[in-house]
Design a protein around this motif. Structure first.
Motif, PDB file in Angstrom:
ATOM      1  N   LEU A 248       0.841  -1.200   0.000  1.00 39.96           N
ATOM      2  CA  LEU A 248       0.000   0.000   0.000  1.00 39.96           C
ATOM      3  C   LEU A 248       0.870   1.242   0.000  1.00 39.96           C
ATOM      4  CD1 LEU A 248      -1.693  -1.924   2.637  1.00 39.96           C
ATOM      5  CD2 LEU A 248      -3.301  -0.696   1.179  1.00 39.96           C
ATOM      6  N   ARG A 249       0.493   2.197  -0.818  1.00 40.38           N
ATOM      7  CA  ARG A 249       1.244   3.443  -0.903  1.00 40.38           C
ATOM      8  C   ARG A 249       0.485   4.543  -0.185  1.00 40.38           C
ATOM      9  NH1 ARG A 249       0.688   6.711  -6.441  1.00 40.38           N
ATOM     10  NH2 ARG A 249       1.868   8.054  -5.076  1.00 40.38           N
ATOM     11  N   ALA A 250       1.223   5.630   0.092  1.00 38.23           N
ATOM     12  CA  ALA A 250       0.602   6.850   0.586  1.00 38.23           C
ATOM     13  C   ALA A 250       0.539   7.824  -0.587  1.00 38.23           C
ATOM     14  CB  ALA A 250       1.415   7.393   1.754  1.00 38.23           C
ATOM     15  N   ALA A 251       0.491   9.129  -0.289  1.00 41.15           N
ATOM     16  CA  ALA A 251       0.415  10.096  -1.388  1.00 41.15           C
ATOM     17  C   ALA A 251       1.801  10.562  -1.835  1.00 41.15           C
ATOM     18  CB  ALA A 251      -0.425  11.303  -0.965  1.00 41.15           C
ATOM     19  N   GLY A 252       2.825  10.198  -1.107  1.00 41.33           N
ATOM     20  CA  GLY A 252       4.177  10.630  -1.436  1.00 41.33           C
ATOM     21  C   GLY A 252       4.823   9.758  -2.495  1.00 41.33           C
ATOM     22  N   PRO A 253       6.131   9.949  -2.710  1.00 43.82           N
ATOM     23  CA  PRO A 253       6.806   9.278  -3.828  1.00 43.82           C
ATOM     24  C   PRO A 253       7.179   7.815  -3.589  1.00 43.82           C
ATOM     25  CG  PRO A 253       8.330  10.740  -2.677  1.00 43.82           C
ATOM     26  CD  PRO A 253       6.971  10.964  -2.058  1.00 43.82           C
ATOM     27  N   GLU A 254       7.095   7.319  -2.346  1.00 36.76           N
ATOM     28  CA  GLU A 254       7.508   5.930  -2.115  1.00 36.76           C
ATOM     29  C   GLU A 254       6.562   4.947  -2.808  1.00 36.76           C
ATOM     30  OE1 GLU A 254      10.084   4.488  -0.836  1.00 36.76           O
ATOM     31  OE2 GLU A 254      11.054   6.298  -0.103  1.00 36.76           O
ATOM     32  N   HIS A 255       7.146   3.884  -3.371  1.00 32.09           N
ATOM     33  CA  HIS A 255       6.353   2.857  -4.044  1.00 32.09           C
ATOM     34  C   HIS A 255       5.297   2.272  -3.102  1.00 32.09           C
ATOM     35  CE1 HIS A 255       5.449  -1.285  -5.309  1.00 32.09           C
ATOM     36  NE2 HIS A 255       5.496  -0.776  -6.532  1.00 32.09           N
ATOM     37  N   HIS A 256       5.696   1.967  -1.865  1.00 34.13           N
ATOM     38  CA  HIS A 256       4.714   1.585  -0.842  1.00 34.13           C
ATOM     39  C   HIS A 256       5.264   1.971   0.524  1.00 34.13           C
ATOM     40  CE1 HIS A 256       7.258  -2.041  -1.343  1.00 34.13           C
ATOM     41  NE2 HIS A 256       7.053  -2.257  -0.051  1.00 34.13           N
TER      42      HIS A 256
END
Ligand SMILES: [Fe+2]
Length: 303
Positions: free
Chosen positions: A47-55
């Motif tokens: 699961l991702r958030a709204a930032g740049p991390e893939h998850h």
């Protein structure tokens, strides 16, 4: 030959949790919690958030709750290699040598064990994900993970000497807050009777987004279990919940940013006015304390 130096971890990337209520927890985090599924199999979801991390969160179907792993970021494969060389020279068990990661999010990284058998990953050059609209107040990143330890001094010594994290503050001699770059803490340790994940915190962009997130959860039937309030150490707004498996997530905002050159760690007495600057939350209940203590987690075992 290059000399060995401690790694300079830049951020927390994601946390992996084994959950005893997999399907219900996926629905919770991908629903009112505000994360979004990027990849899934029958027994794992990312699961991702709204930032740049893939998850920012990986959930794994399991018979009991446990920490699966914690992943940190460095910017280049060269720094991954240097970090692996340092931690190995410090006597750390390396589970996977540096190389391309054959997992969702890919990247280049390695895995090792901390002294209490937690699996840690350090990686660089993970896959990008498309931008998510920022007009809905959902988490933008994982802010920190708090881990229950049976030896807070040993944990502090290892995470500072071997991983290069820095002490930001203490809550008496019961909790220690460790930072990478910027945020007051990415990892904190809580002295406890057994090892277990204590909670995972997700950051929203503002106090307004934080209140709206609490409201979204309330409308969906999820009441705050501790909070809303504002911690003394780290100055962050907090609202703790209990997820369908009994694990504890925290919705947070306005985490204190640290200037390495000037910061002086302090010891925070556990008085009511320092424990909750808002004075709205009161002390944690036996219910939330029980869930933060969790169930004994032996960590990685040879498969
Ligand atoms: Fe927290």
């Amino acid at each position: 030959m290059t000399s060995l130096v401690p790694p300079r971890l830049r951020a927390l990337r994601h946390v992996g949790l084994r959950t005893s209520a997999f399907d219900e927890s996926v629905a919770f985090y991908a629903g009112p919690w505000g994360l979004e599924i990027v990849e899934r199999t029958d027994d794992a979801v990312y699961l991702r958030a709204a930032g740049p991390e893939h998850h920012v969160l990986a959930l794994y179907r399991s018979a009991s709750n446990a920490l699966d792993h914690v992943a940190f970021a460095v910017p280049t494969p060269a720094e991954v290699d240097a970090a692996a060389a340092w931690v190995e020279a410090e006597g750390t068990t390396i589970l996977e040598k540096p190389g391309p990661l054959d997992r969702p999010g890919a990247g280049y990284g390695f895995r090792c064990l901390d002294p209490e058998n937690r699996v840690l990953e350090i990686s660089a050059e993970n896959h990008a994900v498309p931008e998510r609209p920022q007009d809905v107040p959902v988490p933008r990143k994982v802010a920190h993970v708090v881990l229950n330890t049976t030896d807070i001094d040993a944990a502090t010594a290892w995470y500072t000497r071997v991983l290069g994290l820095r002490v930001s503050d203490w809550s008496e001699h019961k909790m220690v807050f460790l930072r990478a770059v910027g945020d007051h803490h990415v990892v904190a340790f809580n002295q406890a009777e057994w090892t277990a994940p204590n909670h995972v915190a997700y950051e929203v962009a503002s106090l307004d987004a934080w209140m709206r997130s609490i409201g979204r959860l309330k409308v969906a039937g999820h009441e705050v279990s501790w909070g809303p309030g504002r911690h003394g150490p780290g100055d962050n707004a907090f609202a703790y919940y209990v997820d369908p498996a009994g694990l504890v997530p925290e919705m947070t905002a306005e985490v204190l940013q640290i200037d390495d050159d000037t910061w002086m760690p302090r010891v925070w007495p556990r008085t009511p006015e320092l424990s909750d600057l808002f004075r709205t939350a009161g002390p944690p209940s036996p219910f939330i304390r029980e869930h933060m203590a969790g169930v004994p987690d032996p960590g990685w075992v040879q498969g």
